[in-house]
Motif scaffolding. Structure first.
Motif, PDB file in Angstrom:
ATOM      1  N   ASP A  72       0.851  -1.186   0.000  1.00  0.00           N
ATOM      2  CA  ASP A  72       0.000   0.000   0.000  1.00  0.00           C
ATOM      3  C   ASP A  72       0.890   1.241   0.000  1.00  0.00           C
ATOM      4  O   ASP A  72       2.095   1.160  -0.282  1.00  0.00           O
ATOM      5  CB  ASP A  72      -0.958  -0.019   1.195  1.00  0.00           C
ATOM      6  N   GLU A  73       0.294   2.398   0.320  1.00  0.00           N
ATOM      7  CA  GLU A  73       1.035   3.657   0.273  1.00  0.00           C
ATOM      8  C   GLU A  73       2.187   3.700   1.272  1.00  0.00           C
ATOM      9  O   GLU A  73       3.129   4.483   1.112  1.00  0.00           O
ATOM     10  CB  GLU A  73       0.085   4.837   0.530  1.00  0.00           C
ATOM     11  N   THR A  74       2.145   2.847   2.299  1.00  0.00           N
ATOM     12  CA  THR A  74       3.182   2.885   3.341  1.00  0.00           C
ATOM     13  C   THR A  74       4.316   1.903   3.090  1.00  0.00           C
ATOM     14  O   THR A  74       5.315   1.932   3.795  1.00  0.00           O
ATOM     15  CB  THR A  74       2.561   2.580   4.721  1.00  0.00           C
ATOM     16  N   GLY A  75       4.160   1.013   2.122  1.00  0.00           N
ATOM     17  CA  GLY A  75       5.204   0.032   1.857  1.00  0.00           C
ATOM     18  C   GLY A  75       4.635  -1.353   1.631  1.00  0.00           C
ATOM     19  O   GLY A  75       3.436  -1.521   1.363  1.00  0.00           O
ATOM     20  N   ALA A 128      -6.688   2.776   3.151  1.00  0.00           N
ATOM     21  CA  ALA A 128      -5.859   2.932   1.961  1.00  0.00           C
ATOM     22  C   ALA A 128      -6.729   3.367   0.789  1.00  0.00           C
ATOM     23  O   ALA A 128      -7.945   3.152   0.778  1.00  0.00           O
ATOM     24  CB  ALA A 128      -5.152   1.616   1.631  1.00  0.00           C
ATOM     25  N   PHE A 145      -6.394  -0.987   8.579  1.00  0.00           N
ATOM     26  CA  PHE A 145      -5.801   0.278   8.153  1.00  0.00           C
ATOM     27  C   PHE A 145      -6.615   0.806   6.983  1.00  0.00           C
ATOM     28  O   PHE A 145      -7.427   0.084   6.399  1.00  0.00           O
ATOM     29  CB  PHE A 145      -4.324   0.110   7.766  1.00  0.00           C
ATOM     30  N   HIS A 169       4.129  -5.316   3.072  1.00  0.00           N
ATOM     31  CA  HIS A 169       4.017  -6.051   4.334  1.00  0.00           C
ATOM     32  C   HIS A 169       3.574  -7.480   4.036  1.00  0.00           C
ATOM     33  O   HIS A 169       2.788  -7.723   3.109  1.00  0.00           O
ATOM     34  CB  HIS A 169       3.005  -5.370   5.268  1.00  0.00           C
TER      35      HIS A 169
END
Length: 347
Positions: free
Chosen positions: A182-185, A255, A253, A187
Motif C-alpha cells: 500500500d502507500e506505506t510500503g 488505503a 488500516f 508487508h
C-alpha cells in the motif's frame, strides 16, 4: 405557468434474488410512487446480467433514477452500470443480506423504501474496484471469498445458510500468506481473510468495518489473523456487535489502493459474488463515483434487536457447556455446529 417536468424512474426487479417474494411489488409501486412527480417503468430481469443491461440503457437515456429491487447481487449489477453517470441508484432491498441498504439506513420494508424514492434526495458516494470489478460494500479474499463460493452453490439463501457454511468450513480452513503493498510500503501477512470495505457491513448487520465511510475517499482494509476454535465465538460475537476492530486477531488500516500477491490463484468476491482470479489482486477506491438516493431522515437505530447477535450471544454465554467437547478433536466442530444452528433455527 408551465408544469414542472416529471422525473423518470425505472424499477428493475430481479424475481429470483434473495428470500422475498416480489409478485406484489409492481402494484405496491403503483400505489406508493408519487405519480405527480415521476414517470415510471417496471422491468423484470430475465437472465444473469440483464439488470446491468437495463441500467446501462437507463444511463444512456439519462433516466433520473434507476431502482434495484432485489438483493446485493442485483444492487451491484445495477450500480456498476451507473458509475460516473448522472443516473442515480435507488434501492428496494429484497435480498438475504442487503448490505448497502443497511449501511445507508434505508427501510427494509418495500413500501417505506418506495417512499424514500419519492423524496429523491441524491448524494454522491465512493465505490471500489477489485481487479476491475466494481464493488459498493465489500470485497475480499481468503475465507470470506471461499464462503461466498459455498453460499453461491447452496440451494437456499438467507443468514442461516450462510452461518451454517461458516460453521462447517471455518474451523477447517487453512490461512494463507499474502504480500500486501500500500502507500506505506510492503508487508507480509499470514491471514484467515483480507477484506476491503467501502461500507461498514457485509449484510445481515455483520459489521466487518464498523467505522467505514462511503464518502472519505478511503477503503478500510481488514486483516483477520489465524485463530483457533476457542477464538471463533468471540470473533463472531464482535462481528455482529460492531466491536470487531477491538479484537486482537484483527488488524485494520485505511488505503486508497492496495496490491495483494498470493501464493496461487484463488477466489475473490465483490459484494458477495465470487469469482476465481489469479494470484495478483488490485483493489482501489473511486471517490464520489456513484450517485445514490438516500434516506433524508436516516438514523442508525441500535435499539432494535439483532436476532443474529442474539443467537451468537446466547451461544457465547453457553460456551462453557461445550468446552470439554471443543477440545476433543473432531467433536469440537460438531459441538459448535449443533449448538449454533439450534440457536439460529429459532430466529
Amino acid at each position: 405557468m408551465a408544469k414542472e417536468k416529471k422525473q423518470s424512474v425505472v424499477f428493475i426487479i430481479n424475481p429470483i434474488s434473495g428470500t422475498h417474494r416480489k409478485e406484489e411489488i409492481p402494484e405496491l409501486i403503483k400505489l406508493t410512487i408519487d405519480q405527480s412527480r415521476f414517470d415510471y417503468d417496471v422491468m423484470f430481469t430475465e437472465y444473469a446480467g440483464h439488470a446491468a443491461e437495463i441500467a446501462r440503457k437507463c444511463a444512456e437515456q439519462n433516466t433520473d433514477i434507476c431502482v434495484a429491487v432485489g438483493g446485493d447481487g442485483t444492487v451491484n449489477e445495477v450500480a456498476r452500470s451507473l458509475v460516473h453517470t448522472q443516473t442515480a441508484l435507488g434501492i428496494i432491498p429484497c435480498g438475504s443480506g442487503n448490505g448497502l441498504a443497511r449501511h445507508l439506513c434505508l427501510p427494509m420494508a418495500a413500501k417505506q423504501a418506495i417512499e424514500i424514492i419519492n423524496q429523491a434526495q441524491i448524494e454522491a458516494f465512493d465505490y471500489g474496484l477489485i481487479n476491475g470489478l466494481p464493488f459498493f460494500c465489500t470485497c475480499g479474499m481468503g475465507f470470506d471469498a471461499f464462503i461466498s463460493l459455498k453460499f453461491a452453490e447452496a440451494g437456499k439463501r438467507g443468514p442461516i445458510t450462510y452461518v451454517e457454511n461458516v460453521l462447517k468450513e471455518g474451523l477447517k480452513y487453512k490461512p494463507e500468506t499474502y504480500i500486501v503493498e500500500d502507500e506505506t510500503g510492503t508487508h507480509r501477512h499470514k491471514a484467515f481473510l483480507i477484506a476491503c470495505a467501502n461500507a461498514a457491513q457485509y449484510g445481515n448487520n455483520a459489521y466487518i468495518a464498523p467505522g467505514a465511510s462511503m464518502k472519505d475517499g478511503f477503503m478500510d482494509v481488514i486483516i483477520m489473523e489465524p485463530f483457533d476454535v476457542l477464538d471463533a465465538p468471540n470473533i463472531a460475537f464482535d462481528l455482529f456487535s460492531k466491536t470487531l476492530t477491538q479484537n486482537s486477531k484483527i488488524k485494520t488500516f485505511k488505503a486508497k489502493h492496495i496490491h495483494i500477491q498470493r501464493t496461487h490463484e484463488g477466489a475473490i468476491h465483490y459484494d458477495g459474488d465470487p469469482i476465481m482470479t489469479d494470484a495478483n489482486v488490485d483493489v482501489s477506491i473511486q471517490p464520489q463515483g456513484i450517485r445514490i438516493v438516500v434516506n433524508p431522515n436516516a438514523i442508525e437505530d441500535d435499539s432494535q434487536p439483532n436476532p443474529m447477535l442474539n443467537a451468537f450471544s446466547d451461544f457465547f454465554n453457553n460456551i462453557n457447556n461445550v468446552r470439554e467437547d471443543i477440545v476433543r478433536g473432531h467433536r469440537r466442530i460438531q459441538a459448535l455446529n449443533k449448538l449454533m444452528l439450534r440457536k439460529l433455527s429459532k430466529i
